[in-house]
Design an enzyme around this catalytic site. Structure first.
Site, PDB file in Angstrom:
ATOM      1  CG  ASN A 161      96.193  46.754  47.966  1.00 35.66           C
ATOM      2  OD1 ASN A 161      95.066  46.747  48.468  1.00 35.66           O
ATOM      3  ND2 ASN A 161      96.862  47.867  47.754  1.00 35.66           N
ATOM      4  CB  VAL A 162      93.215  47.059  43.366  1.00 39.32           C
ATOM      5  CG1 VAL A 162      93.028  48.133  42.300  1.00 39.32           C
ATOM      6  CG2 VAL A 162      93.422  45.693  42.722  1.00 39.32           C
ATOM      7  CB  THR A 164      93.773  55.395  45.293  1.00 38.12           C
ATOM      8  OG1 THR A 164      92.826  54.760  44.426  1.00 38.12           O
ATOM      9  CG2 THR A 164      94.124  56.755  44.727  1.00 38.12           C
ATOM     10  NE  ARG A 166     102.319  62.466  48.624  1.00 38.40           N
ATOM     11  CZ  ARG A 166     102.476  63.270  49.682  1.00 38.40           C
ATOM     12  NH1 ARG A 166     101.439  63.644  50.402  1.00 38.40           N
ATOM     13  NH2 ARG A 166     103.675  63.703  50.009  1.00 38.40           N
ATOM     14  CD  GLU A 225      91.643  45.800  46.980  1.00 38.40           C
ATOM     15  OE1 GLU A 225      92.101  44.751  46.472  1.00 38.40           O
ATOM     16  OE2 GLU A 225      92.049  46.249  48.070  1.00 38.40           O
ATOM     17  CD  GLU A 274      97.866  63.462  50.776  1.00 43.22           C
ATOM     18  OE1 GLU A 274      96.645  63.243  50.656  1.00 43.22           O
ATOM     19  OE2 GLU A 274      98.751  62.649  50.435  1.00 43.22           O
TER      20      GLU A 274
END
Lengths: 475, 77
Positions: A161-162, A164, A166, A225, A274
């Site tokens: 997995n790639v 994003t 936090r 990805e 967020e």
């Protein structure tokens, strides 16, 4: 035009007049975040921001708002700067059809130029870290591509997995990570923690602009990805092998951070302002121990301001959230024309569709809520006719105002799933969901008086393209 | 003595110092992990100016939920 690294894209933005260099000395706080916050308030063509004169630092290079306008989003995809949003989404969807495009492995990654490892690791010595919003618990890495593998199937390239996520900096060699339970890294972590094992991880910062778009896209668990980035770039994605984990990481990253998520450990993290426009946290989150940092000479630190929408994150996850929903809806309902899922990562979705028969639009709305992304988002759906552009909000408001009979066209479904970050959920993770059917009724639905609509002139679309070209030619 | 602006704890460490000597330090509370730079506005660095909405107590920290929850250890391979 495919960019192999962030630097190449920043140079292209500058050539297009879409990179603003701030040369006066600024404070790390609150100036950096405030400037990026302001970029989201000055209109749809806002530039990327470049800072290299930050008080107290000797060699900071900070890029913000890189994807923070429709202009920059178009340029990231190699499209003309003034491409309309609907066309950007359609191009995104059309290129998706080339998936998978195999990546190209390269040996000479520029981030091999410098290394810290073991006791020498110090995030603060490599990165000019700073705070974004007043209530944030600390300094964050919020525009990284985080790479992890399925511990039970580590050789499956697709399951790597790639994403994003936090990351709060909680020590010189420690990060706290927020894996939302439905996301792939959380599935990897769960499997590792069930076995009592640490989960190796690579955090890559300052990536090429399409890789960043893909890392924020809700893709299938076993879809790569990198292979999607190749499709969207229309060129193989350049990758390299990370030295400690052996993971596949972007060739062009500015910084590659490697280490492990420590098994069965949680530590206080947050709050963080967020994408919902609200703070979430503090909660006890998993912790990363950093064992190695690789970085380019004079690395560029890319960060992203997010808070009350719209901010850069809304451009970043707008089209890449629209396209999976568009594809999944069209797979069963080819009548679907366009999907606008760019409000708060798809908590609200606007769908334009032709109708098969009376009641069809409501079925399309319910299907949106049962797609993989919809299960965790899509709490409100507005369905409009096929001749309404769902990205043109005045058109959508017209449909709402003229075509909705609230008693019959608003459907509320109780107690459905939603991400815990959704502020209106009660309890967290559970919400009612709503469909507003703003389409023109068709048989057997014979309600209303819609027999004589006014339509755009046949020549208007051609004129719109002509006007855009003339305006662009003016510079 | 420096107290944590957020949770009032009295043990605070230094995470980093400015590359240009003497301009700022980055401090961190040893209890709640709140991290701040000494040059930030008072609303982020001083207990008396820190917004009540973001303050934390020892009870808040003890009650913080785990996300995601630590799963049970697998008993079979």
């Amino acid at each position: 035009m495919a960019y192999d690294d962030l630097r190449g894209f920043l140079a292209a933005l500058e050539a297009e007049g879409q990179l603003l260099r701030i040369t006066d000395e600024v404070l790390p706080e609150p100036d950096l975040a405030a400037a990026a916050n302001a970029a989201g308030r000055i209109g749809e063509g806002a530039p990327a921001l470049w800072f290299d004169n930050v008080k107290g630092f000797t060699d900071a290079r900070i890029a913000m708002n890189v994807h923070g306008s429709w202009t920059n989003h178009a340029l990231a995809l190699g499209l003309p700067a003034n491409t309309p949003v609907k066309d950007q989404v359609e191009t995104f969807a059309a290129r998706w059809d080339a998936f998978p495009v195999a990546p190209e492995r390269r040996a000479d990654a520029p981030w091999r130029e410098n290394t810290q490892q073991g006791d020498d690791v110090d995030l603060f010595s490599v990165l000019p870290l700073f705070r974004l919003n007043d209530g944030d618990g600390g300094f964050y890495l919020d525009k990284a591509a985080v790479v992890s593998r399925d511990p039970e199937d580590p050789d499956d390239f697709g399951k790597q997995n790639v994403g994003t996520y936090r990351l709060q900096v909680i020590g010189n060699n420690r990060l706290a990570l927020q894996p939302v339970p439905v996301h792939d890294v959380a599935l990897h972590l769960r499997k590792a923690e069930e076995r009592g094992e640490d989960l190796p991880i690579a955090v890559t910062l300052g990536n090429d602009p399409v890789l960043t778009l893909v890392a924020g896209m809700p893709m299938a668990y076993d879809a790569s990805e990198y292979e999607m980035a190749g499709a969207l770039r229309q060129a193989p994605a350049p990758i390299a092998t990370a030295p400690l984990t052996g993971f596949d990481v972007p060739w062009g990253s500015e910084v590659v951070i490697e280490g492990v998520i420590e098994s069965r450990t949680r530590q206080i993290e947050g709050p963080f302002g967020e994408f919902t426009g609200h703070y979430s946290g503090g909660r006890r989150m998993p912790v990363i121990r950093v064992d190695r940092i690789s970085y380019r000479d004079a690395p560029v630190f890319e960060s992203l301001y997010l808070g009350k929408p719209w901010t850069e994150v809304d451009y970043l996850v707008g089209p890449n959230t629209c396209v999976p929903l568009l594809k999944q809806l069209r797979a069963e309902y080819p009548e679907v024309r366009a999907v606008n899922a760019m409000y708060t990562h798809g908590l609200l979705v606007i769908i334009s569709t032709a109708k098969r028969y009376g009641g069809f639009a409501k079925a399309v709305g319910m299907r949106a809520m049962t797609t993989p992304h919809g299960l965790g988002y899509v709490s409100q759906v507005i369905v409009v006719d096929e001749d309404i552009d769902p990205f043109d909000l005045p058109q959508v408001m017209w449909a709402m105002s003229a075509k909705v009979n609230p008693r019959d066209d608003v459907v509320i479904l109780p107690n459905l799933s939603v991400v815990e970050l959704a502020p209106a959920a009660q309890p967290a993770g559970l919400t009612s969901k709503m469909i507003i059917d703003a389409t023109t009724p068709v048989g057997a639905d014979a309600r209303g008086n819609f027999s004589t609509p006014v339509k755009d002139l046949p020549e208007a679309e051609e004129w719109a393209a002509r006007l855009r070209q003339l305006i662009a030619a003016q510079g | 003595m420096t107290h944590c602006p957020r949770c009032a704890h009295d043990t605070v460490g230094r995470l980093a110092t400015s590359p240009v000597p003497g301009v700022w330090d980055v401090l961190q509370c040893h209890r709640c992990r709140y991290t701040w730079r000494t040059t930030e506005p008072a609303r982020r660095t001083r207990r008396d100016a820190y917004p009540d909405a973001f303050k934390l107590t020892a009870d808040d920290l003890a009650a913080a939920v785990e996300v995601p929850a630590v799963p049970p250890l697998r008993t079979t391979p």
